[in-house]
Write an enzyme that holds these catalytic residues in place. Structure first.
Site, PDB file in Angstrom:
ATOM      1  N   HIS A   1       0.843  -1.201   0.000  1.00 17.68           N
ATOM      2  CA  HIS A   1       0.000   0.000   0.000  1.00 17.68           C
ATOM      3  C   HIS A   1       0.874   1.245   0.000  1.00 17.68           C
ATOM      4  O   HIS A   1       1.716   1.425   0.886  1.00 17.68           O
ATOM      5  CB  HIS A   1      -0.902  -0.002   1.237  1.00 17.68           C
ATOM      6  CG  HIS A   1      -1.978   1.033   1.202  1.00 17.68           C
ATOM      7  ND1 HIS A   1      -3.220   0.805   0.635  1.00 17.68           N
ATOM      8  CD2 HIS A   1      -2.002   2.313   1.658  1.00 17.68           C
ATOM      9  CE1 HIS A   1      -3.958   1.892   0.746  1.00 17.68           C
ATOM     10  NE2 HIS A   1      -3.237   2.834   1.351  1.00 17.68           N
ATOM     11  N   SER A   2       0.687   2.098  -0.993  1.00 22.60           N
ATOM     12  CA  SER A   2       1.417   3.355  -1.048  1.00 22.60           C
ATOM     13  C   SER A   2       0.649   4.430  -0.290  1.00 22.60           C
ATOM     14  O   SER A   2      -0.581   4.551  -0.426  1.00 22.60           O
ATOM     15  CB  SER A   2       1.628   3.800  -2.499  1.00 22.60           C
ATOM     16  OG  SER A   2       2.424   2.866  -3.187  1.00 22.60           O
TER      17      SER A   2
ATOM     18  N   CYS B   1      -1.356   7.381   1.146  1.00 27.42           N
ATOM     19  CA  CYS B   1      -2.300   8.355   0.597  1.00 27.42           C
ATOM     20  C   CYS B   1      -2.908   9.088   1.776  1.00 27.42           C
ATOM     21  O   CYS B   1      -3.912   8.647   2.335  1.00 27.42           O
ATOM     22  CB  CYS B   1      -3.375   7.653  -0.238  1.00 27.42           C
ATOM     23  SG  CYS B   1      -4.663   8.784  -0.845  1.00 27.42           S
TER      24      CYS B   1
ATOM     25  N   GLN C   1      -9.258   0.672   0.395  1.00 28.10           N
ATOM     26  CA  GLN C   1      -8.392  -0.472   0.129  1.00 28.10           C
ATOM     27  C   GLN C   1      -7.534  -0.815   1.346  1.00 28.10           C
ATOM     28  O   GLN C   1      -7.324  -1.984   1.661  1.00 28.10           O
ATOM     29  CB  GLN C   1      -7.494  -0.186  -1.082  1.00 28.10           C
ATOM     30  CG  GLN C   1      -8.228  -0.263  -2.407  1.00 28.10           C
ATOM     31  CD  GLN C   1      -7.286  -0.222  -3.587  1.00 28.10           C
ATOM     32  OE1 GLN C   1      -6.332   0.564  -3.605  1.00 28.10           O
ATOM     33  NE2 GLN C   1      -7.525  -1.048  -4.567  1.00 28.10           N
TER      34      GLN C   1
ATOM     35  N   THR D   1      -6.308  11.836 -13.944  1.00 27.34           N
ATOM     36  CA  THR D   1      -5.177  11.682 -13.014  1.00 27.34           C
ATOM     37  C   THR D   1      -3.852  11.508 -13.747  1.00 27.34           C
ATOM     38  O   THR D   1      -2.825  12.007 -13.297  1.00 27.34           O
ATOM     39  CB  THR D   1      -5.417  10.480 -12.083  1.00 27.34           C
ATOM     40  OG1 THR D   1      -5.688   9.321 -12.864  1.00 27.34           O
ATOM     41  CG2 THR D   1      -6.587  10.742 -11.153  1.00 27.34           C
TER      42      THR D   1
ATOM     43  N   ASP E   1       2.872   7.203 -13.243  1.00 30.31           N
ATOM     44  CA  ASP E   1       3.013   6.490 -11.977  1.00 30.31           C
ATOM     45  C   ASP E   1       4.505   6.391 -11.681  1.00 30.31           C
ATOM     46  O   ASP E   1       5.234   5.652 -12.348  1.00 30.31           O
ATOM     47  CB  ASP E   1       2.381   5.094 -12.069  1.00 30.31           C
ATOM     48  CG  ASP E   1       2.295   4.396 -10.717  1.00 30.31           C
ATOM     49  OD1 ASP E   1       3.043   4.780  -9.797  1.00 30.31           O
ATOM     50  OD2 ASP E   1       1.487   3.456 -10.591  1.00 30.31           O
TER      51      ASP E   1
ATOM     52  N   ARG F   1       5.963   5.429  -8.823  1.00 26.55           N
ATOM     53  CA  ARG F   1       6.268   4.610  -7.650  1.00 26.55           C
ATOM     54  C   ARG F   1       7.345   3.562  -7.944  1.00 26.55           C
ATOM     55  O   ARG F   1       7.497   3.118  -9.076  1.00 26.55           O
ATOM     56  CB  ARG F   1       4.997   3.924  -7.136  1.00 26.55           C
ATOM     57  CG  ARG F   1       4.035   4.893  -6.487  1.00 26.55           C
ATOM     58  CD  ARG F   1       2.760   4.212  -6.076  1.00 26.55           C
ATOM     59  NE  ARG F   1       1.961   3.824  -7.232  1.00 26.55           N
ATOM     60  CZ  ARG F   1       0.776   3.216  -7.145  1.00 26.55           C
ATOM     61  NH1 ARG F   1       0.295   2.901  -5.952  1.00 26.55           N
ATOM     62  NH2 ARG F   1       0.104   2.917  -8.223  1.00 26.55           N
TER      63      ARG F   1
END
Length: 212
Positions: free
Chosen positions: A58-59, A61, A77, A121, A133, A135
């Site tokens: 999980h990143s 947020c 999530q 986005t 993205d 990440r």
């Protein structure tokens, strides 16, 4: 990448018990020397049996995880993953400090402003000069190695996470869909994930999940 090289990416700091509404987890903390960022893992049960471990990467947020934003599905999530781990009595959630798909909190808010002006986005991130993205999941390997985890049942809708872990030498034995909290505020966001980032979010599966 060798184990010694991945271990150098993070310094293990400490751990403690963390009671939650779903279970009492053990919270583990690492520090990333290159950035000073602090990364976390929430673990439950015996992870050293050799059986694939139910896992979520999980990143961070802040707006979704902490401020209850309905613009994304991140907070739902996070809660959904912890609840599933608790139900099984065994699993791990890695919490990586890479806010806004890796662009940081302030830039994510700038991206929100662009979205309010009509960008999606992906377009908003690109207009700010970032990748769609940004990440990086290389920290997952030393974190999972700490627990002796070599195989996971990964809770994700994102094929990039599966590919990233596989390239790091971590077996993804199963993908567990995590389709939650589709609403009027994030419907476009979720559709963009599917159309432009390849997320596996079929409408029928999403509706079934929302109805559950």
């Amino acid at each position: 990448m060798q184990a010694t090289a991945t271990a150098a990416l993070l310094d293990y700091a400490t751990s403690c018990t963390l009671p939650t509404p779903w279970a009492q987890f053990t919270l583990h903390a690492w520090v990333e020397p290159a950035t000073g960022k602090e990364h976390l893992a929430m673990a439950l049960g015996d992870l050293s049996t050799g059986e694939p471990v139910l896992a979520r990467v999980h990143s961070e947020c802040l707006t979704g995880d902490v401020m209850f934003s309905q613009r994304c599905d991140c907070g739902a999530q996070l809660e959904g993953a912890l609840q599933r781990i608790a139900e099984e009595g065994r699993g791990i959630l890695l919490y990586l400090r890479q806010e806004g798909r890796g662009i940081g909190l302030v830039n994510k808010i700038r991206a929100y402003r662009l979205q309010e002006a009509g960008a999606d986005t992906v377009e908003a991130n690109l207009q700010l000069g970032f990748h769609a993205d940004a990440r990086n999941y290389e920290l997952c390997r030393p974190m999972l190695e700490h627990f002796g985890i070599q195989s996971v049942r990964l809770m994700t809708n994102n094929p990039r996470k599966i590919d990233a872990l596989t390239r790091l030498g971590i077996q993804v034995a199963e993908r567990v869909p995590l389709l939650v909290n589709r609403n009027a505020f994030n419907n476009s966001y979720l559709n963009t994930k599917q159309a432009k980032l390849g997320h596996m979010m079929t409408p029928a599966a999403a509706q079934a999940s929302d109805a559950a």
